[in-house]
Structure formats: structure tokens, C-alpha cells
Scaffold this motif. Sequence first.
Motif, PDB file in Angstrom:
ATOM      1  N   VAL A   1       3.708   5.693  -3.518  1.00  0.00           N
ATOM      2  CA  VAL A   1       4.895   6.244  -4.174  1.00  0.00           C
ATOM      3  C   VAL A   1       4.811   6.039  -5.681  1.00  0.00           C
ATOM      4  O   VAL A   1       5.116   6.950  -6.467  1.00  0.00           O
ATOM      5  CB  VAL A   1       6.167   5.584  -3.599  1.00  0.00           C
ATOM      6  N   THR A   2       4.400   4.838  -6.103  1.00  0.00           N
ATOM      7  CA  THR A   2       4.275   4.546  -7.530  1.00  0.00           C
ATOM      8  C   THR A   2       3.258   5.458  -8.200  1.00  0.00           C
ATOM      9  O   THR A   2       3.493   5.991  -9.298  1.00  0.00           O
ATOM     10  CB  THR A   2       3.870   3.075  -7.724  1.00  0.00           C
TER      11      THR A   2
ATOM     12  N   PHE B   1       0.840  -1.206   0.000  1.00  0.00           N
ATOM     13  CA  PHE B   1       0.000   0.000   0.000  1.00  0.00           C
ATOM     14  C   PHE B   1       0.876   1.257   0.000  1.00  0.00           C
ATOM     15  O   PHE B   1       0.620   2.205  -0.745  1.00  0.00           O
ATOM     16  CB  PHE B   1      -0.922  -0.011   1.215  1.00  0.00           C
ATOM     17  N   LYS B   2       1.928   1.272   0.840  1.00  0.00           N
ATOM     18  CA  LYS B   2       2.840   2.414   0.852  1.00  0.00           C
ATOM     19  C   LYS B   2       3.569   2.552  -0.478  1.00  0.00           C
ATOM     20  O   LYS B   2       3.699   3.660  -1.014  1.00  0.00           O
ATOM     21  CB  LYS B   2       3.851   2.258   1.986  1.00  0.00           C
ATOM     22  N   LEU B   3       4.042   1.424  -1.006  1.00  0.00           N
ATOM     23  CA  LEU B   3       4.732   1.460  -2.289  1.00  0.00           C
ATOM     24  C   LEU B   3       3.795   1.908  -3.407  1.00  0.00           C
ATOM     25  O   LEU B   3       4.209   2.613  -4.332  1.00  0.00           O
ATOM     26  CB  LEU B   3       5.307   0.077  -2.605  1.00  0.00           C
TER      27      LEU B   3
ATOM     28  N   SER C   1      -6.578   8.139 -13.181  1.00  0.00           N
ATOM     29  CA  SER C   1      -7.220   6.830 -13.041  1.00  0.00           C
ATOM     30  C   SER C   1      -6.267   5.709 -13.440  1.00  0.00           C
ATOM     31  O   SER C   1      -6.190   4.669 -12.769  1.00  0.00           O
ATOM     32  CB  SER C   1      -8.486   6.772 -13.897  1.00  0.00           C
ATOM     33  N   SER C   2      -5.522   5.921 -14.516  1.00  0.00           N
ATOM     34  CA  SER C   2      -4.586   4.889 -14.989  1.00  0.00           C
ATOM     35  C   SER C   2      -3.460   4.660 -13.991  1.00  0.00           C
ATOM     36  O   SER C   2      -3.103   3.507 -13.692  1.00  0.00           O
ATOM     37  CB  SER C   2      -4.016   5.288 -16.351  1.00  0.00           C
ATOM     38  N   THR C   3      -2.890   5.738 -13.466  1.00  0.00           N
ATOM     39  CA  THR C   3      -1.773   5.577 -12.531  1.00  0.00           C
ATOM     40  C   THR C   3      -2.225   4.959 -11.211  1.00  0.00           C
ATOM     41  O   THR C   3      -1.485   4.161 -10.613  1.00  0.00           O
ATOM     42  CB  THR C   3      -1.105   6.930 -12.272  1.00  0.00           C
ATOM     43  N   ILE C   4      -3.412   5.298 -10.753  1.00  0.00           N
ATOM     44  CA  ILE C   4      -3.921   4.670  -9.524  1.00  0.00           C
ATOM     45  C   ILE C   4      -4.143   3.184  -9.742  1.00  0.00           C
ATOM     46  O   ILE C   4      -3.798   2.350  -8.885  1.00  0.00           O
ATOM     47  CB  ILE C   4      -5.220   5.373  -9.074  1.00  0.00           C
ATOM     48  N   PHE C   5      -4.706   2.828 -10.896  1.00  0.00           N
ATOM     49  CA  PHE C   5      -4.924   1.408 -11.196  1.00  0.00           C
ATOM     50  C   PHE C   5      -3.595   0.655 -11.285  1.00  0.00           C
ATOM     51  O   PHE C   5      -3.453  -0.451 -10.737  1.00  0.00           O
ATOM     52  CB  PHE C   5      -5.697   1.277 -12.509  1.00  0.00           C
ATOM     53  N   ILE C   6      -2.610   1.239 -11.962  1.00  0.00           N
ATOM     54  CA  ILE C   6      -1.307   0.585 -12.102  1.00  0.00           C
ATOM     55  C   ILE C   6      -0.632   0.419 -10.746  1.00  0.00           C
ATOM     56  O   ILE C   6      -0.035  -0.629 -10.455  1.00  0.00           O
ATOM     57  CB  ILE C   6      -0.419   1.388 -13.064  1.00  0.00           C
ATOM     58  N   SER C   7      -0.733   1.411  -9.894  1.00  0.00           N
ATOM     59  CA  SER C   7      -0.083   1.336  -8.587  1.00  0.00           C
ATOM     60  C   SER C   7      -0.737   0.313  -7.660  1.00  0.00           C
ATOM     61  O   SER C   7      -0.085  -0.196  -6.744  1.00  0.00           O
ATOM     62  CB  SER C   7      -0.108   2.718  -7.923  1.00  0.00           C
ATOM     63  N   LEU C   8      -2.000  -0.019  -7.902  1.00  0.00           N
ATOM     64  CA  LEU C   8      -2.703  -0.978  -7.054  1.00  0.00           C
ATOM     65  C   LEU C   8      -2.616  -2.416  -7.567  1.00  0.00           C
ATOM     66  O   LEU C   8      -3.128  -3.326  -6.911  1.00  0.00           O
ATOM     67  CB  LEU C   8      -4.178  -0.580  -6.928  1.00  0.00           C
TER      68      LEU C   8
END
Length: 378
Positions: free
Chosen positions: A120-121, A115-117, A166-173
Amino acid sequence: MEESATPLTLGPTGAKENVSLVNRSCENLGCYMVLKDAEKLAIGSICLLAGPITLLENAVVLGLIAATAALRQRPSYLFIGSLALADVFASCFFTTSFLDFHLFRRSDGPIAYLFKLGGVTMAFSTSVGSLLLTALDRYLCIHQATSYKVLLTRRRAVLSLLILWSSTIFISLLPLMGWRCLTGLTPPCSSLFPYISHGYLASWTSLMLVLLALILGAYVLILWKAHRHEASMANIQGAAGTGQARMRMDIRLARTFGLILLILVCCWLPALSFMLADVFVVLTLTQQRAFAFCGTLCLVNSAVNPLLYALRCRELRVELLRLQQSLCRISVCKKSTEDLTPELSSKHDNDCTTISEDGTPGTRSTQLNSVSEVVSKQ
């Protein structure tokens, strides 16, 4: 701890012993906490210095854009605001996560760590994505000057930002949703990030390299178009002096974009190189320590972004000057009110009110047109 954290090569004779050693040394993520005391002090100082500066700079940029209605309507400043917001998140997530893990040696479970990573991502991915949108905005302004306002409306700018975030949140999760290393902390997991698989690391690193390449390509095309335009204008006018002045202006533009690209590459390429190398080879302990330093350069880039993209805009500097002058007037009025007698204090307050309502700084009439205004006049 350092000897046990040294990356191991799994040979045919000692595979079982090496795997058991890796499991034992990484039981509390110890094999990822590779910094020595001197390195902790140096890198911790960079984070504690760059983190608050990044937060303050980008918070000021966000405040200025949010408080100015004219700036909020322009796509260029929407992209700059997105960049500032992403860098605010980067300063918070990266600084706290990095110090918590490497300096205070907190061993989180898979869910908490990922979750922390992911924060950052998300922050760094959105920051680079916003840089790309800013570069594309400048590209359209130069190459499609006559139809710029039709091509890039405020609605399209907002839509592009929604898609980006939206794309970056999806990729980070994705690691939290299951795309993680299936073998725990043993190979083929990443030797730089616990619980991260080589597939996810390679995909994210490749995405960042593609974004950086697109940014580089956009600025190269801008410089090429600007150079052709200045050269053609010099030939049409036929004046040697004017032509030389235009070429000097073209060179200054090249120097500005060259500085932007140099800082971007120097801050991002070292860390991305280590990530890409981690996919194909086993990194040594020294290389892991070097990566920890290179990671802080990404935070430094977030600290430099407001100076390169936001505060170089004349309108934002004018708004910042207005804010500073307003704060100075309030401070002077308050100090004078405290020093004078009640009667004189009342009179001075009225004078201050008159100044704040009627007086205007001389610099207000010297604003230069932004990119959108230049395009509209063309």
C-alpha cells in the motif's frame, strides 16, 4: 473490545497496569480493529465500489498507452502511464488489505502485515510521485517551451521513473528491513498501524506533505506564467475583445488546476493530518475510526486520477473512441454473420473486412496536439 481498545495515557501511578492492558487488548491486533458494524458496512461499500472502478479505469489507460506507439514515445504519457500503474497497485493492495484487516479481522504476524502495508505504501507513494512528475512536465512545457524537448527527453523521463519506483519500493520495505517499533504493540508504537514506529510514520508523512507542496507550487507557477503570457499577448495585440477572450481562457485554466489541487488536498490532507497527529499525541477511539474513513479517500483519489489527468487528454480520448468503434464493428459483424445464411454471411464478412481496412472514423482528423506537439511547433 471497544472499551479495552481506548487509547491509554501512561501516568506515573498506573503505568504498569495500563501497559499490561494494552498488551492484552492488542494480543491479536484487536486494539487496531476499531470499526463498528455500521462503519464496516459504509467503508466496505466505498472500497468495494472504488476499488474495481479504479482498477478498470487505470487498466484502460495503461492499455491505450501501451497499444499506441506514438504515445509511448512521449514523456507526458509515460508519466501518466506510471500514475495509472501505481493506481492499479493501489486499488489491489489497499482494497484487499483494508477489507481483510478491518472487515474480516484477520490478524497477521509482523512479517505478513508489514509486507501488505509495504504494498500500500509503495502504491500510494508512487502515485503521488507520478503526480509530481506530471506537474513538473507541465511546468517545463510552460516555462521552458523552446528547450522543452531538449530538457525532457524520453530517456530522461524513463530514468526519472526508474528512480521514482526504486525509491518508493525501498521506502516501503524499510519496516520489513528493521525500521519498526521495537516495543511490539505498546507505546511508542503507532496507534494507527501495528508494528510501525513513530519515526517511520513521521518520515513518510513528511515526505508526502513535501511532495504535495511541490505539486501545489508547480501549478501555481504554471498559472502565474500563463497569466503573464496571456496578459502580454492582449497588450501587444491591443484588441479588447481578443484580450477578454484570452483572459477567459486563463480563468478556465485556473479553474481546471484549482479543481485538480482541491481534489488532491481533500483526499490526502485528512489522512496525513491524522498520521502526523499520531506521532505527537495519543489518538482516541473516535479519531482512529475517522482515520479509517479518511484512508479510503486516498483510494478515491486514485479513482479520480484517470479522469483528471488521462482522459482529459484529447489523444487518449481519440484512441479510446477508436477502440470503442472497433469493438462495435466487430460486434455488428458477428451478429450479422450469425443471422444471415451461409452465402450471405460470407459476403457480409468481406464487407466488414473492407470497412475495417479502408474506413476511418471522422474523428481521426480532429485530434488536438498534445503538450509535446505544441512545444515542438513553438
